[in-house]
Design a protein around this motif. Structure first.
Motif, PDB file in Angstrom:
ATOM      1  N   ALA A  51       3.232   6.380  -0.090  1.00  0.00           N
ATOM      2  CA  ALA A  51       3.319   6.560   1.353  1.00  0.00           C
ATOM      3  C   ALA A  51       4.534   5.819   1.891  1.00  0.00           C
ATOM      4  O   ALA A  51       4.790   4.664   1.551  1.00  0.00           O
ATOM      5  CB  ALA A  51       2.041   6.059   2.024  1.00  0.00           C
ATOM      6  N   ARG A 111       0.914  11.016  -3.821  1.00  0.00           N
ATOM      7  CA  ARG A 111       0.418   9.885  -3.046  1.00  0.00           C
ATOM      8  C   ARG A 111      -0.565   9.016  -3.819  1.00  0.00           C
ATOM      9  O   ARG A 111      -0.533   7.792  -3.739  1.00  0.00           O
ATOM     10  CB  ARG A 111      -0.261  10.378  -1.765  1.00  0.00           C
ATOM     11  N   ASN A 132       0.535   5.031  -4.811  1.00  0.00           N
ATOM     12  CA  ASN A 132       0.580   5.459  -3.424  1.00  0.00           C
ATOM     13  C   ASN A 132       2.024   5.361  -2.957  1.00  0.00           C
ATOM     14  O   ASN A 132       2.561   4.279  -2.791  1.00  0.00           O
ATOM     15  CB  ASN A 132      -0.325   4.602  -2.553  1.00  0.00           C
ATOM     16  N   TYR A 186       2.612  15.396   3.512  1.00  0.00           N
ATOM     17  CA  TYR A 186       2.606  14.316   2.525  1.00  0.00           C
ATOM     18  C   TYR A 186       2.020  13.050   3.142  1.00  0.00           C
ATOM     19  O   TYR A 186       1.257  12.326   2.504  1.00  0.00           O
ATOM     20  CB  TYR A 186       4.032  14.068   2.037  1.00  0.00           C
ATOM     21  N   GLN A 187       2.390  12.779   4.382  1.00  0.00           N
ATOM     22  CA  GLN A 187       1.895  11.590   5.058  1.00  0.00           C
ATOM     23  C   GLN A 187       0.431  11.730   5.481  1.00  0.00           C
ATOM     24  O   GLN A 187      -0.302  10.749   5.534  1.00  0.00           O
ATOM     25  CB  GLN A 187       2.750  11.297   6.296  1.00  0.00           C
TER      26      GLN A 187
END
Length: 466
Positions: free
Chosen positions: A4, A100, A2, A49-50
């Motif tokens: 993020a 992600r 991940n 992406y977020q």
């Protein structure tokens, strides 16, 4: 995996970005104007992406609003520009999810099969000498886009959004067409009197097929009334399109669900309640659509909608190279779009994926493609709960039948259909992983997430908070 970004990292990127824009606007204003589109795309990429669910929603909206058709019509060109635009969305979504959450360990058989055929097309088959590499790359992208998500992992909520989004694509199309018709931009019925929404009748019919798969699945998972209503609306839209092949595919799917669902999947009482409680209002609500559809079917029982004219071209090409075909994308070159008869039909597509792929990859390649799809979905269904497994396999059989009479793998309808299939398989894996009992370090059984939630709920109720 991940990746993020943390809030601190996001603030740092925003600070440097703002400083760059400010300095650039003062030092080189003309150059900054040229860079604005790239900056906007960069910000959009960062946002997606977020928040990958937003990109999944974009895929649903692109299909629902018929972006491929509308873009091409607005540009005054053929369907390739809009289709290419829409088919980049699954790759963008797959890329965001891959970064992600990482890659799945399952093998994406259809994608790999198309890549192998593309390689043969360039190296050995005649297509590599007839078409440019750009043409073959476009064919490869168009062929693999429906399976792009088959490599990635994602949380349950992403897959649920795709599944439920598939169920409302025809409804989005129908509602949007009301506005475009009122504005005089795009009519909701074509010149032949068939409902088309934001698409064309055959395309909208194809989206209805997947929508009914999705609505049926969600209904079987909770027996909630809203999914009956959504599925009924999808069925009404399908009938208004008067698209015969999708309607037959849906009929086969629903019959399989009714006949092969046991009492754990679809209890008899639920079936009786649905029939007794929904029959009369359903017939009243769908009556005009039913009459509209079957009037056309009865009146055109011997009309093949041009298939009887186009299919001989493909059969002749298959006879010329039966085993391995001409190469990926060759099916587009079989029929001359400028031929007066073809122009009158309005399409040079095969309306039969078995014929089209037999031209592209030969009988061997065509068999490999469809066997890879069957293996992918059938084996993926093994890990799914009984209701999901039944819907996946019934939907697969219906889709294979539909492929004999329509473009089900190269059209934008395939993006939603195979994204739906994979989303169901992926969500089932997430559910199984979350439901599996865990073992503590000392070998004792620990509660799974659902058991923990249930225990917490019971505890709250005991304390008077339930």
């Amino acid at each position: 995996m991940n990746l993020a970004l943390t809030p601190a990292t996001q603030r740092l990127i925003a600070l440097f970005g703002a400083a760059f824009i400010l300095i650039g606007a003062v030092a080189m204003p003309e150059r900054m104007l040229q860079l604005v589109p790239m900056m906007v795309l960069g910000l959009a990429a960062l946002a997606f992406y977020q928040f990958p669910r937003a990109l999944a929603a974009v895929l649903v909206l692109c299909c629902g609003l018929g972006l491929d058709i509308q873009t091409s019509m607005a540009a005054g060109v053929g369907g390739s520009l809009g289709a290419a635009l829409v088919k980049t969305v699954p790759f963008a979504l797959a890329g965001a999810l891959l970064l992600r959450y990482g890659a799945t360990s399952d093998i994406n058989w259809p994608f790999l099969t198309f890549v192998a055929i593309a390689g043969l097309s360039i190296a050995i088959l005649p297509m590599g000498r007839i078409a440019t590499n750009g043409d073959m790359v476009r064919s490869l992208i168009g062929s693999t886009a429906p399976f792009a998500l088959g490599f990635v992992l994602a949380p349950r909520r992403v897959w649920t959004l795709l599944i439920r989004g598939a169920a409302v694509v025809p409804i989005i199309s129908a509602l949007a067409s009301v506005l475009t018709t009122a504005a005089g931009i795009w009519p909701w019925f074509d010149v032949g009197g068939r409902f088309q929404g934001m698409h064309t009748p055959p395309f909208l019919g194809g989206f209805c097929v997947t929508a009914i798969f999705a609505a049926t699945l969600e209904y079987l998972r909770g027996f909630r009334l809203k999914w009956v209503i959504i599925g009924g609306l999808d069925l009404a839209i399908l009938m208004l399109t008067q698209a015969r092949a999708p309607l037959i595919a849906v009929g086969v799917f629903l019959v399989i669900i009714l006949l092969f669902s046991n009492r754990k999947i679809f209890p008899l009482q639920r079936k009786v309640d649905l029939a007794m409680g929904g029959m009369i209002p359903g017939v009243l609500a769908l009556g005009p659509a039913i009459y509209f559809a079957f009037d056309r079917i009865a009146g055109m029982s011997d009309n093949m909608s041009g298939r009887d004219i186009i299919w001989p071209y493909f059969l002749e090409a298959i006879e010329a190279r039966p085993l391995f075909g001409f190469g990926l994308g060759a099916g587009k070159l079989i029929v001359n779009p400028e031929d007066p008869t073809i122009r009158l039909l309005g399409s040079n597509a095969a309306h039969n994926e078995f014929l089209r792929l037999a031209v592209d990859a030969g009988i061997i390649g065509c068999a490999a493609i469809f066997l890879s799809i069957i293996l992918w979905v059938w084996s993926g269904a093994n890990k799914a709960p009984p209701a999901d497994r039944l819907v996946l396999r019934a939907g697969l059989l219906a889709a294979l039948l539909h492929s004999g009479f329509d473009n089900t793998l190269i059209a934008s309808t395939a993006l939603m259909q195979f994204s739906f299939f994979y989303a169901v398989m992926a969500r089932a894996k997430v559910d199984a992983r979350e439901m599996a009992p865990r073992r503590s370090k000392h070998g004792r059984r620990e509660n799974g997430p659902e058991e923990g939630v249930m225990s917490a709920a019971l505890a709250r109720q005991a304390r008077g908070y339930g």
